[in-house]
Design an enzyme around this catalytic site. Structure first.
Site, PDB file in Angstrom:
ATOM      1  N   SER A   8     -22.437 -29.203  20.084  1.00 14.04           N
ATOM      2  CA  SER A   8     -21.789 -29.010  21.393  1.00 14.04           C
ATOM      3  C   SER A   8     -22.829 -28.524  22.386  1.00 14.04           C
ATOM      4  O   SER A   8     -23.390 -27.426  22.229  1.00 14.04           O
ATOM      5  CB  SER A   8     -20.673 -27.978  21.293  1.00 14.04           C
ATOM      6  OG  SER A   8     -20.327 -27.556  22.594  1.00 14.04           O
ATOM      7  N   HIS A  33     -21.226 -33.593  21.390  1.00 14.84           N
ATOM      8  CA  HIS A  33     -19.917 -33.048  21.747  1.00 14.84           C
ATOM      9  C   HIS A  33     -20.015 -32.457  23.157  1.00 14.84           C
ATOM     10  O   HIS A  33     -20.867 -31.617  23.437  1.00 14.84           O
ATOM     11  CB  HIS A  33     -19.507 -31.986  20.730  1.00 14.84           C
ATOM     12  CG  HIS A  33     -18.113 -31.485  20.893  1.00 14.84           C
ATOM     13  ND1 HIS A  33     -17.013 -32.172  20.449  1.00 14.84           N
ATOM     14  CD2 HIS A  33     -17.641 -30.336  21.450  1.00 14.84           C
ATOM     15  CE1 HIS A  33     -15.911 -31.473  20.720  1.00 14.84           C
ATOM     16  NE2 HIS A  33     -16.268 -30.355  21.331  1.00 14.84           N
ATOM     17  N   ASP A  35     -18.001 -30.580  26.088  1.00 17.29           N
ATOM     18  CA  ASP A  35     -16.834 -29.729  26.341  1.00 17.29           C
ATOM     19  C   ASP A  35     -16.520 -29.627  27.826  1.00 17.29           C
ATOM     20  O   ASP A  35     -17.268 -29.005  28.582  1.00 17.29           O
ATOM     21  CB  ASP A  35     -17.098 -28.319  25.798  1.00 17.29           C
ATOM     22  CG  ASP A  35     -16.992 -28.267  24.286  1.00 17.29           C
ATOM     23  OD1 ASP A  35     -15.955 -28.707  23.748  1.00 17.29           O
ATOM     24  OD2 ASP A  35     -17.946 -27.781  23.644  1.00 17.29           O
ATOM     25  N   MET A  37     -14.205 -28.141  30.664  1.00 16.10           N
ATOM     26  CA  MET A  37     -13.247 -27.047  30.927  1.00 16.10           C
ATOM     27  C   MET A  37     -12.987 -26.951  32.423  1.00 16.10           C
ATOM     28  O   MET A  37     -13.913 -27.117  33.222  1.00 16.10           O
ATOM     29  CB  MET A  37     -13.821 -25.727  30.422  1.00 16.10           C
ATOM     30  CG  MET A  37     -14.203 -25.757  28.950  1.00 16.10           C
ATOM     31  SD  MET A  37     -14.721 -24.133  28.392  1.00 16.10           S
ATOM     32  CE  MET A  37     -15.325 -24.532  26.747  1.00 16.10           C
ATOM     33  N   HIS A  66     -14.507 -33.738  24.798  1.00 13.11           N
ATOM     34  CA  HIS A  66     -13.385 -32.854  24.470  1.00 13.11           C
ATOM     35  C   HIS A  66     -12.836 -32.312  25.786  1.00 13.11           C
ATOM     36  O   HIS A  66     -13.452 -31.436  26.406  1.00 13.11           O
ATOM     37  CB  HIS A  66     -13.899 -31.734  23.549  1.00 13.11           C
ATOM     38  CG  HIS A  66     -12.899 -30.669  23.248  1.00 13.11           C
ATOM     39  ND1 HIS A  66     -13.235 -29.483  22.632  1.00 13.11           N
ATOM     40  CD2 HIS A  66     -11.553 -30.603  23.465  1.00 13.11           C
ATOM     41  CE1 HIS A  66     -12.160 -28.729  22.499  1.00 13.11           C
ATOM     42  NE2 HIS A  66     -11.126 -29.384  23.005  1.00 13.11           N
ATOM     43  N   MET A  68     -10.662 -30.128  27.964  1.00 17.18           N
ATOM     44  CA  MET A  68      -9.821 -28.929  28.040  1.00 17.18           C
ATOM     45  C   MET A  68      -9.417 -28.813  29.500  1.00 17.18           C
ATOM     46  O   MET A  68      -9.890 -27.923  30.229  1.00 17.18           O
ATOM     47  CB  MET A  68     -10.609 -27.710  27.543  1.00 17.18           C
ATOM     48  CG  MET A  68     -10.796 -27.718  26.037  1.00 17.18           C
ATOM     49  SD  MET A  68     -12.139 -26.638  25.479  1.00 17.18           S
ATOM     50  CE  MET A  68     -13.526 -27.759  25.648  1.00 17.18           C
ATOM     51  N   MET A 137      -8.942 -27.168  16.382  1.00 17.31           N
ATOM     52  CA  MET A 137      -9.660 -26.010  16.924  1.00 17.31           C
ATOM     53  C   MET A 137      -9.595 -24.882  15.900  1.00 17.31           C
ATOM     54  O   MET A 137      -8.518 -24.507  15.444  1.00 17.31           O
ATOM     55  CB  MET A 137      -9.019 -25.531  18.227  1.00 17.31           C
ATOM     56  CG  MET A 137      -9.131 -26.475  19.410  1.00 17.31           C
ATOM     57  SD  MET A 137     -10.801 -27.024  19.798  1.00 17.31           S
ATOM     58  CE  MET A 137     -11.626 -25.471  20.164  1.00 17.31           C
ATOM     59  N   ASP A 179     -13.724 -27.708  15.284  1.00 23.58           N
ATOM     60  CA  ASP A 179     -14.472 -27.200  16.435  1.00 23.58           C
ATOM     61  C   ASP A 179     -14.260 -25.697  16.595  1.00 23.58           C
ATOM     62  O   ASP A 179     -13.138 -25.242  16.844  1.00 23.58           O
ATOM     63  CB  ASP A 179     -13.981 -27.952  17.687  1.00 23.58           C
ATOM     64  CG  ASP A 179     -14.768 -27.614  18.938  1.00 23.58           C
ATOM     65  OD1 ASP A 179     -15.736 -26.833  18.861  1.00 23.58           O
ATOM     66  OD2 ASP A 179     -14.399 -28.145  20.004  1.00 23.58           O
TER      67      ASP A 179
HETATM   68  C1  DX5 Z   1     -14.724 -24.177  22.565  1.00 24.40           C
HETATM   69  C2  DX5 Z   1     -15.427 -25.520  22.500  1.00 24.40           C
HETATM   70  C3  DX5 Z   1     -16.379 -25.666  21.383  1.00 24.40           C
HETATM   71  C4  DX5 Z   1     -17.540 -24.726  21.412  1.00 24.40           C
HETATM   72  C5  DX5 Z   1     -17.947 -24.451  20.019  1.00 24.40           C
HETATM   73  O1  DX5 Z   1     -13.687 -24.258  23.472  1.00 24.40           O
HETATM   74  O2  DX5 Z   1     -14.470 -26.559  22.372  1.00 24.40           O
HETATM   75  O3  DX5 Z   1     -16.841 -26.995  21.273  1.00 24.40           O
HETATM   76  O4  DX5 Z   1     -18.640 -25.216  22.100  1.00 24.40           O
HETATM   77  O5  DX5 Z   1     -18.935 -23.485  20.064  1.00 24.40           O
HETATM   78  P1  DX5 Z   1     -19.353 -22.666  18.773  1.00 24.40           P
HETATM   79  O6  DX5 Z   1     -19.876 -23.665  17.788  1.00 24.40           O
HETATM   80  O7  DX5 Z   1     -20.414 -21.773  19.304  1.00 24.40           O
HETATM   81  O8  DX5 Z   1     -18.139 -21.966  18.270  1.00 24.40           O
HETATM   82 ZN    ZN Z   2     -15.168 -28.645  21.868  1.00 28.53          ZN
END
Ligand code: DX5
Ligand code: ZN
Length: 225
Positions: A8, A33, A35, A37, A66, A68, A137, A179
């Protein structure tokens, strides 16, 4: 078992993202990956389709987006345009889950649903035919660097058996990704519980030698098999 590691880039150095993507792919990443947000669905704000589009030519592996965000449909369209390969979203964030999945599938992309730690497994039941991936998750979404929630292992076993049953009936295999809080030290038991694809942010980008971390993870996976 064909295990895949998906670093990620949430934990990458944002001042040199392109170089980070290249380095982690050279170190053996199978997916990138990404992310997304929105400070609405989750209490944090990251990057959007323009950054994905900029990284697309840099990445020689699929980009695993991903989402969010809430609502999801406009962002699905934007990430299709931006060259995402896999797009997954949280069912709570879509008013019409089946329609959002169709948006992704009709564009020829791979579609995933993401289950938060408290989201029940039955949301998958009526949409399996449209899913290429289930993302569980193992932390509450919003931040990197949190600890793996142990109860995810039970949930993984349940989803694994649902997906195995589906594969036995249809011949189609759905990817099971995890994840949050994945590290070399716990990846083996996560694999044994049924995951085949592993997101890791801080565990990889928190170290200077990406190659060494990914190698350590693969060794743990070989021993788990
Ligand atoms: C959290 C993200 C993850 C995050 C994981 O909301 O979806 O992808 O980056 O990070 P680590 O591996 O540090 O838990
Ligand atoms: Zn993620």
């Amino acid at each position: 078992m064909n295990y895949r590691i998906a670093p990620s880039i949430l934990s990458a150095d944002f001042t040199r993202l392109g170089e980070e993507v290249r380095r982690v792919i050279d170190a053996g990443a199978d997916l990138i990956h990404f992310d997304v947000m929105d400070n609405h669905y989750v209490p944090n704000l990251t990057f959007g389709p323009m950054i994905c589009q900029a990284l697309r030519p840099v990445s020689t592996v699929p980009i695993d987006v991903h989402l969010m965000v809430e609502p999801v449909d406009d962002m699905i369209r934007a990430f299709i345009e931006a060259g995402a390969d896999i797009i997954s979203f949280h069912p709570e964030a879509s008013r019409h889950i089946d329609r959002s999945l169709q948006l992704i599938k009709n564009a020829g992309k791979q579609a995933g649903l993401v289950l938060n730690p408290a989201t029940p497994v039955h949301v998958l039941e009526h949409v399996l035919d449209k899913l290429d991936m289930v993302l569980l998750m193992s932390v509450n979404p919003g931040f990197g660097g949190q600890s793996f929630i142990p109860h995810t292992l039970d949930k993984l076993r349940r989803v694994r058996s649902l997906l195995d049953h589906y594969q036995a009936q249809t011949g189609r295999r759905i990817v099971l990704e995890v994840d949050g809080g994945v590290k070399a030290g716990n990846i083996a038991e996560i694999a044994q519980a049924g995951a085949d694809t592993f997101v890791a942010g801080s565990a990889i980008f928190g170290q200077s030698d990406y190659d060494a971390v990914i190698r350590e993870m693969r060794q743990a996976l070989v021993q788990a098999a």
